[in-house]
Design a protein around this motif. Structure first.
Motif, PDB file in Angstrom:
ATOM      1  N   ALA A   2      45.355  13.932  -6.309  1.00  0.00           N
ATOM      2  CA  ALA A   2      44.600  14.582  -6.617  1.00  0.00           C
ATOM      3  C   ALA A   2      43.336  15.398  -5.526  1.00  0.00           C
ATOM      4  CB  ALA A   2      43.585  14.511  -7.735  1.00  0.00           C
ATOM      5  N   ASP A   3      43.284  17.032  -5.465  1.00  0.00           N
ATOM      6  CA  ASP A   3      42.433  17.808  -5.006  1.00  0.00           C
ATOM      7  C   ASP A   3      41.267  18.066  -6.005  1.00  0.00           C
ATOM      8  OD1 ASP A   3      44.222  18.291  -3.279  1.00  0.00           O
ATOM      9  OD2 ASP A   3      45.078  20.020  -4.059  1.00  0.00           O
ATOM     10  N   ILE A   4      39.968  17.423  -4.711  1.00  0.00           N
ATOM     11  CA  ILE A   4      38.740  17.945  -5.168  1.00  0.00           C
ATOM     12  C   ILE A   4      38.228  18.248  -4.535  1.00  0.00           C
ATOM     13  CG2 ILE A   4      36.835  16.285  -6.157  1.00  0.00           C
ATOM     14  CD1 ILE A   4      38.917  14.413  -6.148  1.00  0.00           C
ATOM     15  N   ILE A   5      37.753  19.525  -4.781  1.00  0.00           N
ATOM     16  CA  ILE A   5      36.341  20.114  -4.341  1.00  0.00           C
ATOM     17  C   ILE A   5      34.564  19.734  -4.876  1.00  0.00           C
ATOM     18  CG2 ILE A   5      35.805  22.793  -4.037  1.00  0.00           C
ATOM     19  CD1 ILE A   5      38.706  22.977  -4.587  1.00  0.00           C
ATOM     20  N   ARG A   6      34.064  20.560  -4.351  1.00  0.00           N
ATOM     21  CA  ARG A   6      32.498  20.157  -4.377  1.00  0.00           C
ATOM     22  C   ARG A   6      32.002  21.113  -4.495  1.00  0.00           C
ATOM     23  NH1 ARG A   6      30.558  15.270  -0.265  1.00  0.00           N
ATOM     24  NH2 ARG A   6      32.025  14.240  -0.259  1.00  0.00           N
ATOM     25  N   ARG A   7      31.300  21.774  -5.812  1.00  0.00           N
ATOM     26  CA  ARG A   7      30.324  22.814  -6.014  1.00  0.00           C
ATOM     27  C   ARG A   7      28.661  22.201  -6.866  1.00  0.00           C
ATOM     28  NH1 ARG A   7      33.585  24.616  -2.910  1.00  0.00           N
ATOM     29  NH2 ARG A   7      34.865  25.977  -3.068  1.00  0.00           N
ATOM     30  N   PHE A   8      27.801  22.473  -6.426  1.00  0.00           N
ATOM     31  CA  PHE A   8      26.798  22.582  -6.776  1.00  0.00           C
ATOM     32  C   PHE A   8      26.121  21.188  -7.716  1.00  0.00           C
ATOM     33  CE2 PHE A   8      27.710  26.962  -6.260  1.00  0.00           C
ATOM     34  CZ  PHE A   8      26.957  27.453  -5.240  1.00  0.00           C
ATOM     35  N   TRP A  10      28.479  19.583  -8.873  1.00  0.00           N
ATOM     36  CA  TRP A  10      29.974  19.546  -9.719  1.00  0.00           C
ATOM     37  C   TRP A  10      31.059  19.177  -9.287  1.00  0.00           C
ATOM     38  CZ3 TRP A  10      30.293  19.199 -15.033  1.00  0.00           C
ATOM     39  CH2 TRP A  10      28.870  19.592 -16.303  1.00  0.00           C
ATOM     40  N   ARG A  11      32.206  18.700  -9.245  1.00  0.00           N
ATOM     41  CA  ARG A  11      33.120  18.361  -8.865  1.00  0.00           C
ATOM     42  C   ARG A  11      34.193  18.760  -9.834  1.00  0.00           C
ATOM     43  NH1 ARG A  11      29.614  16.768  -6.599  1.00  0.00           N
ATOM     44  NH2 ARG A  11      29.533  14.808  -5.412  1.00  0.00           N
ATOM     45  N   HIS A  12      35.598  19.574  -8.882  1.00  0.00           N
ATOM     46  CA  HIS A  12      36.653  19.659  -9.271  1.00  0.00           C
ATOM     47  C   HIS A  12      37.922  19.678  -9.166  1.00  0.00           C
ATOM     48  CE1 HIS A  12      39.776  23.166 -10.274  1.00  0.00           C
ATOM     49  NE2 HIS A  12      39.306  23.640 -11.911  1.00  0.00           N
ATOM     50  N   LEU A  13      38.891  19.067  -9.754  1.00  0.00           N
ATOM     51  CA  LEU A  13      40.114  18.127 -10.186  1.00  0.00           C
ATOM     52  C   LEU A  13      41.096  18.818 -10.297  1.00  0.00           C
ATOM     53  CD1 LEU A  13      40.537  14.399 -10.158  1.00  0.00           C
ATOM     54  CD2 LEU A  13      42.275  16.267 -11.300  1.00  0.00           C
ATOM     55  N   GLY A  35      49.250  17.307 -14.069  1.00  0.00           N
ATOM     56  CA  GLY A  35      49.357  18.875 -14.169  1.00  0.00           C
ATOM     57  C   GLY A  35      47.588  19.582 -14.302  1.00  0.00           C
ATOM     58  N   LEU A  36      47.039  18.653 -14.600  1.00  0.00           N
ATOM     59  CA  LEU A  36      45.335  18.798 -15.021  1.00  0.00           C
ATOM     60  C   LEU A  36      44.555  19.364 -14.211  1.00  0.00           C
ATOM     61  CD1 LEU A  36      44.925  16.000 -17.690  1.00  0.00           C
ATOM     62  CD2 LEU A  36      46.114  18.672 -17.954  1.00  0.00           C
ATOM     63  N   SER A  37      43.807  20.494 -14.217  1.00  0.00           N
ATOM     64  CA  SER A  37      42.682  20.925 -13.614  1.00  0.00           C
ATOM     65  C   SER A  37      41.363  21.016 -14.461  1.00  0.00           C
ATOM     66  CB  SER A  37      43.068  22.392 -13.317  1.00  0.00           C
ATOM     67  OG  SER A  37      42.289  22.773 -12.233  1.00  0.00           O
ATOM     68  N   PHE A  38      40.006  20.143 -14.375  1.00  0.00           N
ATOM     69  CA  PHE A  38      38.857  20.473 -14.774  1.00  0.00           C
ATOM     70  C   PHE A  38      38.021  20.626 -14.132  1.00  0.00           C
ATOM     71  CE2 PHE A  38      40.478  16.309 -15.373  1.00  0.00           C
ATOM     72  CZ  PHE A  38      40.089  15.512 -14.940  1.00  0.00           C
ATOM     73  N   TRP A  39      36.609  21.228 -14.143  1.00  0.00           N
ATOM     74  CA  TRP A  39      35.465  20.491 -14.012  1.00  0.00           C
ATOM     75  C   TRP A  39      34.563  18.566 -14.578  1.00  0.00           C
ATOM     76  CZ3 TRP A  39      33.147  23.130  -9.723  1.00  0.00           C
ATOM     77  CH2 TRP A  39      33.961  23.796  -9.735  1.00  0.00           C
ATOM     78  N   TYR A  40      34.206  18.419 -13.758  1.00  0.00           N
ATOM     79  CA  TYR A  40      33.393  16.885 -13.747  1.00  0.00           C
ATOM     80  C   TYR A  40      32.286  16.718 -13.305  1.00  0.00           C
ATOM     81  CZ  TYR A  40      36.300  14.770 -10.816  1.00  0.00           C
ATOM     82  OH  TYR A  40      36.512  14.913  -8.558  1.00  0.00           O
TER      83      TYR A  40
END
Length: 336
Positions: A2-8, A10-13, A35-40
């Motif tokens: 999965a692609d994970i992005i860091r923002r402030f 939080w993480r977005h997957l 195929g989900l996409s969410f913040w955690y």
């Protein structure tokens, strides 16, 4: 992965459509599906990523036949995880919330399970099969036995794994045994090749013999025709000689007849000429018999003068002239 992005903080997957993601927060399932996409938040999230696409597992293992010959089995098993929740509960598919990388190797565990299970069933069927039968029908029997064994394996069903297809690529003995097994076939193939070569040579020899016989027959026919030609030429020459001889005979007979006729004509002419001359001579003698001597002398002188050579000059001496004058002065009686 999965692609994970860091923002402030939080993480977005963002996952792929072929990856089933399960998100637990404080022990409660929050997100579940492909195929989900969410913040955690990384501190409170527990993530699992289970692949649900079809995967190919290639395997190769050794087995022993009933006649104690080692063989190598090459097979491919196609499988997929049909129940991601069960698989995630039985195997560790958890991923790092910061990187998205699996914390363990769940696919390797599945590969080991499938390989060992397939190998067990293949060894079971090959242990009761001799090498010759295994090489002939072993691929089909091993494939069927592995497919049946994997379909009936309870651990796979309990893990949520579904087997899609089983393929046995090759079933090969050791190199030395394989070469030994190939020898009779190679010898038979070589014998077939030699027999084909001999048959081809025999056919070639037969064709050459036929060609030689045809050439010999042609030469014999040519010689016979030459003989006939020579005989015909001899017959023609003989006939030509006979015709020439006959023509020469005819020409000779004609020439002889002509010569005879000419001789007869010449003889007749000579006879007639002789008779004419005799008659003329007789007449001439009769004429001269009645002529006097002086006349005969004059005729003789005349004929002599006609036959004398040409006189360029004449010398008359006094003696001749005197005698001539004396004779001229004589009377006719004295001249006689």
């Amino acid at each position: 992965m999965a692609d994970i992005i860091r923002r402030f903080g939080w993480r977005h997957l963002r996952s792929a459509p072929t990856a089933h993601v399960r998100h637990h927060r404080r022990g409660r399932l929050v997100h579940d599906g492909p195929g989900l996409s969410f913040w955690y938040r990384a501190l409170t999230a527990a993530l699992c990523e289970v692949p649900v696409d079809d995967r190919e597992l290639a395997m190769a293992f050794h087995a022993r036949t009933s006649d104690f010959q080692d063989v190598t089995v090459q097979a491919t098993v196609t499988y997929r995880i049909g129940d991601p929740a069960t698989a995630a509960a039985r195997l560790d598919f958890s991923i790092d919330p910061d990187t998205g990388v699996w914390r363990s190797a769940p696919l390797e565990q599945i590969s080991t399970l499938l390989t060992e299970t397939a190998q067990q069933h293949a060894l079971d069927v090959l242990a009761r099969t001799p090498l010759a039968a295994a090489l002939v029908d072993g691929v089909a029997s091993v494939r069927g036995r592995i497919a049946e064994g994997l379909a009936a394996e309870p651990r796979l069903e309990a893990t949520g794994i579904a087997v899609v297809a089983v393929r046995v690529v090759a079933l090969r003995p050791e190199p030395e045994v394989e070469r030994a097994l190939r020898t009779p076939a190679r010898e038979q193939i070589q014998q077939e090749a030699d027999r084909a070569t001999y048959e081809r040579r025999a056919v070639a020899v037969e064709r050459e013999r036929t060609i030689a016989e045809n050439e010999l027959a042609s030469k014999i026919e040519l010689a016979r025709r030459e003989e006939q030609l020579v005989e015909q030429r001899g017959t023609n020459a003989r006939r030509e000689a006979e015709e020439s001889a006959a023509a020469d005979g005819v020409r000779a007979e004609a020439e002889a007849a002509r010569t005879v006729r000419l001789a007869k004509a010449e003889a007749e002419a000579a006879r007639e000429v002789g008779e004419a001359r005799a008659q003329a001579q007789a007449a001439w003698l009769r004429v001269h018999a009645d002529v006097d001597v002086a006349t005969l002398h004059a005729l003789t002188a005349t004929r002599l003068a006609e036959n004398l050579p040409r006189i360029e000059s004449l010398t008359v001496t006094p003696d001749v002239l005197t005698g001539l004058l004396a004779r001229l002065g004589r009377p006719d009686g004295d001249r006689g």
